[in-house]
Design a protein around this motif. Sequence first.
Motif, PDB file in Angstrom:
ATOM      1  N   PRO A  91      26.225  28.381  35.657  1.00 34.45           N
ATOM      2  CA  PRO A  91      26.343  29.103  34.484  1.00 34.45           C
ATOM      3  C   PRO A  91      27.031  30.648  34.578  1.00 34.45           C
ATOM      4  O   PRO A  91      27.409  30.831  33.565  1.00 34.45           O
ATOM      5  N   LEU A  92      27.451  30.976  35.862  1.00 29.59           N
ATOM      6  CA  LEU A  92      28.296  32.361  35.754  1.00 29.59           C
ATOM      7  C   LEU A  92      29.294  32.018  36.356  1.00 29.59           C
ATOM      8  O   LEU A  92      30.117  32.940  36.990  1.00 29.59           O
ATOM      9  N   LYS A 106      26.143  33.034  44.181  1.00 32.14           N
ATOM     10  CA  LYS A 106      27.197  32.420  44.658  1.00 32.14           C
ATOM     11  C   LYS A 106      26.856  30.868  44.038  1.00 32.14           C
ATOM     12  O   LYS A 106      27.942  29.941  43.565  1.00 32.14           O
ATOM     13  N   ASP A 107      25.640  30.388  44.197  1.00 36.60           N
ATOM     14  CA  ASP A 107      25.044  29.089  43.732  1.00 36.60           C
ATOM     15  C   ASP A 107      25.421  28.901  42.259  1.00 36.60           C
ATOM     16  O   ASP A 107      25.614  27.610  42.082  1.00 36.60           O
ATOM     17  N   LEU A 108      25.281  29.967  41.646  1.00 41.60           N
ATOM     18  CA  LEU A 108      25.382  29.924  40.205  1.00 41.60           C
ATOM     19  C   LEU A 108      26.777  30.023  39.573  1.00 41.60           C
ATOM     20  O   LEU A 108      26.994  29.772  38.459  1.00 41.60           O
ATOM     21  N   GLY A 109      27.943  29.984  40.487  1.00 40.43           N
ATOM     22  CA  GLY A 109      29.186  30.110  40.323  1.00 40.43           C
ATOM     23  C   GLY A 109      29.913  31.194  40.383  1.00 40.43           C
ATOM     24  O   GLY A 109      31.119  31.211  39.926  1.00 40.43           O
ATOM     25  N   LEU A 135      23.860  37.489  29.535  1.00 42.95           N
ATOM     26  CA  LEU A 135      25.086  37.602  29.892  1.00 42.95           C
ATOM     27  C   LEU A 135      25.749  36.150  29.566  1.00 42.95           C
ATOM     28  O   LEU A 135      26.602  36.195  28.775  1.00 42.95           O
ATOM     29  N   ALA A 136      25.156  35.064  30.182  1.00 44.97           N
ATOM     30  CA  ALA A 136      25.733  33.957  30.080  1.00 44.97           C
ATOM     31  C   ALA A 136      25.488  33.385  28.551  1.00 44.97           C
ATOM     32  O   ALA A 136      26.665  32.706  27.923  1.00 44.97           O
ATOM     33  N   ASN A 137      24.447  33.486  28.009  1.00 51.47           N
ATOM     34  CA  ASN A 137      24.238  33.190  26.503  1.00 51.47           C
ATOM     35  C   ASN A 137      25.104  33.792  25.580  1.00 51.47           C
ATOM     36  O   ASN A 137      25.662  33.231  24.523  1.00 51.47           O
TER      37      ASN A 137
END
Length: 508
Positions: free
Chosen positions: A195-196, A219-222, A385-387
């Motif tokens: 998502p990031l 990092k795992d969330l991109g 932030l993502a939404n």
Amino acid sequence: MEEIEWSKLLSGTDIRGTAIASQDQEINLSQEAAFAIGFSFVKWLEKDLAKKGEKMELAIGNDSRLSAGKLKLALAKGIKKAGASVYSAGLASTPAMFMSTVLEGYQYDAAIMITASHLPSDRNGFKFFKNSGGLEKEDIKAILKLAGEQGTEFFQSMPKENINLEKIDLISAYADHIKNVIRKGLNPSVNSKKPLADFKIVVDAGNGSGGFFVDQILKDLGADTKGSQFLEPDGNFPNHAPNPESKPAMKAIQKAVNQNQADLGIIFDTDVDRAAVVDSTGQEINRNKLIALAATIVLENNPGATIVTDSVTSVGLKEFIEEKLGGVHHRFKRGYKNVINEAQRLENEGISAPLAIETSGHAAFKENYFLDDGAYLVAKVLIKLANLKAESNQKIGDLISDLKEAEIKKEYRIKIKTEAFKNYGQQILTDLKEFVKKIESWQLAPKNYQGLRVNCGAKDWFLIRMSLHDPVLVLNIEADKKENLDLIIEKVNEFLGKYDKLDFQKLA
């Protein structure tokens, strides 16, 4: 061994003391003290949890302080002497240590975090948890009392040799928990796996425990985390104080955001129970702004709910929460445990109070055990932030653009020079009530839960209160114009100048 002054180790709901000797300070949080405290905590737990005779399991973690290793070993020896098992989480955060009592696969009877938060590197301390939350001040007093009752033979029984502690990878389990929270909060249109992926996010861990947030969460969330800084644990804190309220610390993360053209900056304190953020413009979102942002996020799903804050929040924040967001602002006392307990009290009375938050950055959500958790607070910001990007391409800073803050903010700390400082300070507050009545346009705030807050016109105000722990009067002032500030200071100087037991020079 020297006599231990147990009462001086009490610091609110924590134990804190000097763990490394210096020219100015002798050690009072010694290995012997830690040994007795570990033993006494188990004995206190046996009564509290009604588990006398049962084998209990405890976890211990620590931040990056240089004295953590020897204190952990002494604590563990005391815990084992009391008959309990103990596990080492190694470098951890305070919220992770609480979660060791509730996370599946752990669920220990209790946990201890070795930390002194943002205090200097020679200090250290302990925070204690059960699965119902952190201990109260009276609990800590009882544990210290038990420790003080142990005789010389007890201290002589502390094993001199090292003991092997079974290690647990708690911080990875905690990081998975935070990632799950983020993924569950995303809109269906957001890629839940990464998502990031469209964001550059920089972190400043202040050489404390927060470095895991980069490698194990962001990092795992991109996220692109290039430009993150001071992630390596170093108990000397060589770059800046590990404190989001510190001006040099905040300038450091603002600089990192601007230099790396980041979408968000994150700064943690040493043990990650506090945090603040910086938006893509370099705007500091801390104190009143952080509360406004957290309230915006919470009130979306809890319309009309009460937001509990500490006593020094601004007039503009109250207007923002109540007029802009439609919530209720309940201004209570300083102290993270005070605001948490007040929110829980309101909830027990049937009043929705899903967020307790202090201007220092301690934020506790009802949905997260009312645990003050900097990483969880940041997780809520990352979800938003993502939404926002998926919904409207808005940015985090846009959410609080209507918050009006005073142009001038001042804080003064005035020492009280008498051992009876509590009574002396209280008399000053009592006298202030009468002084305020004589000044036209000044009024006491309708509800004073701590000290006295005085409204000095439409937007200007000051608050005088006793420090939570020290013989100090704390004065906070907010004003929109310098001439208004000067008038408040003139009158406060006139009032405080009468007290000969204050270490007082005229305020400027």
